[in-house]
Write a protein that holds these residues in place. Structure first.
Motif, mmCIF file in Angstrom:
data_model
loop_
_atom_site.group_PDB
_atom_site.id
_atom_site.type_symbol
_atom_site.label_atom_id
_atom_site.label_comp_id
_atom_site.label_asym_id
_atom_site.label_seq_id
_atom_site.Cartn_x
_atom_site.Cartn_y
_atom_site.Cartn_z
ATOM 1 N N GLY A 60 0.797 -1.221 0.000
ATOM 2 C CA GLY A 60 0.000 0.000 0.000
ATOM 3 C C GLY A 60 0.826 1.265 0.000
ATOM 4 N N GLN A 61 2.153 1.146 0.032
ATOM 5 C CA GLN A 61 3.009 2.329 0.041
ATOM 6 C C GLN A 61 2.859 3.084 -1.279
ATOM 7 O OE1 GLN A 61 7.151 1.481 0.647
ATOM 8 N NE2 GLN A 61 7.762 3.644 0.592
ATOM 9 N N THR A 62 2.687 4.402 -1.186
ATOM 10 C CA THR A 62 2.449 5.244 -2.355
ATOM 11 C C THR A 62 3.420 6.414 -2.350
ATOM 12 O OG1 THR A 62 0.095 4.668 -2.298
ATOM 13 C CG2 THR A 62 0.715 6.580 -3.619
ATOM 14 N N ARG A 63 3.951 6.736 -3.537
ATOM 15 C CA ARG A 63 4.870 7.870 -3.644
ATOM 16 C C ARG A 63 4.730 8.497 -5.024
ATOM 17 N NH1 ARG A 63 9.694 6.075 -6.324
ATOM 18 N NH2 ARG A 63 9.640 3.814 -6.698
ATOM 19 N N VAL A 64 5.051 9.797 -5.100
ATOM 20 C CA VAL A 64 5.037 10.482 -6.381
ATOM 21 C C VAL A 64 6.373 10.242 -7.068
ATOM 22 C CG1 VAL A 64 5.870 12.678 -5.411
ATOM 23 C CG2 VAL A 64 4.528 12.662 -7.549
ATOM 24 N N LEU A 65 6.346 9.989 -8.370
ATOM 25 C CA LEU A 65 7.572 9.666 -9.102
ATOM 26 C C LEU A 65 8.057 10.821 -9.964
ATOM 27 C CD1 LEU A 65 9.524 7.235 -9.713
ATOM 28 C CD2 LEU A 65 8.199 6.926 -11.805
ATOM 29 N N SER A 66 7.162 11.466 -10.682
ATOM 30 C CA SER A 66 7.596 12.516 -11.610
ATOM 31 C C SER A 66 7.855 13.817 -10.866
ATOM 32 C CB SER A 66 6.558 12.717 -12.707
ATOM 33 O OG SER A 66 5.295 13.048 -12.166
ATOM 34 N N ALA A 67 8.693 14.645 -11.492
ATOM 35 C CA ALA A 67 9.148 15.879 -10.849
ATOM 36 C C ALA A 67 8.067 16.950 -10.888
ATOM 37 C CB ALA A 67 10.402 16.375 -11.555
ATOM 38 N N PRO A 68 8.106 17.895 -9.954
ATOM 39 C CA PRO A 68 7.194 19.041 -10.018
ATOM 40 C C PRO A 68 7.454 19.845 -11.294
ATOM 41 C CG PRO A 68 8.283 18.911 -7.878
ATOM 42 C CD PRO A 68 8.990 17.949 -8.769
#
Length: 667
Positions: free
Chosen positions: A203-211
């Motif tokens: 269930g771990q979630t993270r953003v991958l693409s850059a701002p």
């Protein structure tokens, strides 16, 4: 219809045949109405399972009060007599984007259905990814995104999901909006669609693409180590169509590994099964064509698919490591092509009737696609080699309607001998040699095309008008799709020139055949078709009236006000330095020549062809003393979706033609 009901119907039919004295007379065909056409369901996004046994797809039901379609997921066996089934959902839910897992055990999709009771609702977006077992059972929530999910793909091993979701406004931005203290700098976006990764085990979630980077599309490599992305620095529709790049990023760190294509088209990204090559689109020099390209990751070699095919290849999908299946249009017919990944060579397999390219395929070559018939709106079809078979039936009411007769046409341009194609739709029961009141309807684009098959929607008027006594001529002049790259680019610096002559040549053909009554000839269309209608009545005395739907009237002004500013320079160059060329081809510069009545239709929220385009034609004709009527549609964008607006457009077109061409209304 269920198998039981089907058998009951057959039994009743047998009784009717045995007792003819009791049989009811065949019901007279029902004339289609604008309301009935707008009520038709919209079938889309056919997805065939990896083993080729089942097809999932969407069915959109029109909604009242200006609401968007309510979309639902359906699935149907790819063969046999069993009918499709809808995935149950609450009335308030809308569901789309069905995708099979790599092993075919699950169907994943995006839904606005209510979240489970044990999930904190306040912090989550309304559209999430859900999963249902292919054998049945209750759907399970896969994502917990703060914003709405717009697209996704599950890794081949099934352990991770990558999805796109837009940045959620922070507290300060939200407060500023509520206080109406929300000035914004043009071309300085602050919210982007970004890639998120979720581990489906932990269930771990993270953003991958850059701002600061907009992501339009994504595709997992088969080994799960890399993501291919189509990205841009801006968030506008212009960035989506004209200013995006294809890059590879590390699925672990998000670091960019390589830029593969600096000028990408909107073709979906797809890896070859062995992961050595990536499929994407390269946007042509002038923006109206694109090359579907296979890129070998190791060597960097690029192979353009079907480069010498005399049609427009819209979409390709991998079948195996060495071959792809493509779908496009040649002339007025669709075409399935088998494509060699190594050299781009092609072989035509089948010529279906299609409204646009929507298909998926399997390693065996069995494919699901959207197909149409002359009297059948889009349904799910199955293709294997040259064999084509319809697999869904969501428009049973249409079988009882009257239908126009569709004829495929070909003629030669008097300008330079170029072969031109198009369609003629005539009233049911029409006898050849009896001249008819006729509408010439132009398509949008110019890089678009009319297709053989069903032509009934808010902007496709042929079925409605033909069943009410009209002939409808639908030309695909130079600049259209369906004739190859060079054909599509022939409209550059020549709107209203060779394309208009191609149309007139088609009218000449039909006049000689006795189809067209030259005293009752009209022209109309939407977008570029609206442009052509305005241009025609300003430059030819043959047309007795024009219907200008969202038409381009001042090309130079539109180039500087449209939401796709890279579009018109592809045809005419720099809108400042080349303004005289823009003006030469603009109907507004010839408006003083228009003396026949004109109907102008335009959406008030049209960002593609701004409302001011229609307004300037309306006011010019008023100054000119030309009979003109203008109708605008509140909330209306360039492409309408509200039922009432679509109904009104069709009814006004029919009523206008009846009044201007002196035709007795058919009711």
């Amino acid at each position: 219809m269920s198998l039981l009901l089907n058998r009951m119907w057959c039994a009743c039919l047998c009784v009717a045949v045995a007792l003819p004295s009791l049989a009811a007379a065949p019901a007279a065909p029902v004339l289609p109405t604008p309301q009935a056409i707008m009520a038709l369901k919209v079938v889309g996004d056919p997805q065939i399972s990896p083993d080729g046994s089942r097809i999932a797809y969407t069915v959109g039901t029109p909604q009242p009060q200006g609401k968007p379609l309510r979309s639902r997921i359906w699935w149907v066996p790819a063969s046999g007599k069993a009918t499709g089934k809808e995935l149950p959902a609450a009335d308030s839910a809308s569901e789309e984007h069905p995708r099979w897992s790599a092993d075919g055990r699950y169907l994943d999709f995006i839904s606005t259905r209510a979240l489970p009771a044990d999930v904190e609702h306040a912090a989550l977006g309304g559209a999430q990814v859900w999963r249902v077992d292919a054998q049945g059972g209750a759907p399970q929530l896969l994502t917990r995104a703060e914003g709405d999910v717009s697209a996704f793909e599950v890794s081949r091993d099934g352990t991770r999901i990558a999805y796109l979701s837009a940045d959620v406004p922070d507290a300060a931005t939200t407060a500023a909006g509520k206080a109406r203290d929300d000035a914004q700098r043009v071309d300085h976006p602050t919210a982007f669609s970004r890639v998120w990764l979720r581990d489906l085990r932990s269930g771990q979630t993270r953003v991958l693409s850059a701002p600061g980077q907009q992501v339009h599309d994504l595709a997992w490599s088969p080994d799960g180590r890399t993501l291919a992305l189509r990205v841009s620095q801006g968030t506008t529709l212009n960035d989506f169509w004209y200013r995006s790049q294809v890059v590879l990023v590390d699925a672990g760190s998000g670091a960019q590994q390589a830029e593969l294509e600096p000028r990408a088209s909107a073709h979906p990204l797809q890896w070859s099964p062995d992961g050595t090559r990536l499929l994407y689109g390269h946007l042509g020099e002038h923006g109206m064509t694109a090359d579907i390209t296979v890129h070998a990751i190791g060597s960097g070699q690029r192979t353009v698919l079907g480069a010498d095919w005399n049609g427009t290849l819209w979409l390709a999908r991998w079948q195996d490591d060495g071959h792809l299946l493509g779908l496009g249009q040649r002339g007025v017919r669709g075409a399935f092509l088998r494509l060699d990944a190594a050299n781009g060579r092609w072989t035509e397999l089948a010529r279906p009737q299609i409204p646009f390219a929507a298909f998926t395929t399997t390693r065996s070559g069995r494919s699901a696609y959207l197909g149409i018939g002359n009297s059948q709106p889009a349904e799910v079809w199955l293709q294997q080699g040259a064999a084509l078979a319809v697999r869904s039936d969501h428009h049973p009411e249409v079988a009882g309607w009257a239908h126009g007769n569709v004829r495929e046409l070909a003629w030669t341009s008097s300008r330079d001998g170029l072969p031109i194609t198009g369609l003629l739709v005539t009233p049911p029961g029409w006898k050849a040699g009896t001249p008819l009141p006729t509408l010439v309807q132009g398509h949008g684009g110019p890089a678009w095309a009319w297709w053989s098959g069903w032509l009934g929607s808010w902007h496709d008027w042929a079925q409605l008008l033909s069943t009410h006594g009209y002939a409808v001529f639908l030309p695909n002049p130079r600049g259209s799709e369906g004739g190859g790259r060079a054909f599509a680019e022939r409209a550059r610096n020549d709107w209203g020139g060779g394309d208009f002559q191609d149309i007139l040549d088609g009218v000449d053909l039909l006049e000689k055949e006795g189809v067209v009554d030259p005293q009752r000839l009209a022209i109309g269309g939407w977008s570029y078709g609206g442009y052509m209608a305005a241009w025609a009545v300003a430059n030819s005395p043959r047309f007795k009236t024009a219907i200008v739907g969202a038409g381009v009237i001042d090309i130079g002004a539109m180039a500087l006000t449209t939401d796709t500013p890279d579009y018109l320079p592809g045809y005419f160059g720099d809108p400042l330095r080349n303004r005289s060329v823009y003006d030469q081809h603009s109907p507004i510069r010839h408006a003083s020549n228009i003396r026949v009545p004109v109907l102008i239709l335009h959406g008030e929220q049209d960002k593609r062809v701004p409302l001011s385009q229609g307004e300037m034609l309306y006011r010019a004709l008023r100054f000119n003393g030309t009979p003109v009527e203008m109708v605008t549609y509140p909330r209306g964008p360039h492409w309408f979706f509200e039922q009432a607006h679509g109904r009104d457009v069709q009814q006004r077109v029919l009523d206008w033609l009846d009044s201007q061409l002196g035709t007795e209304p058919v009711r």
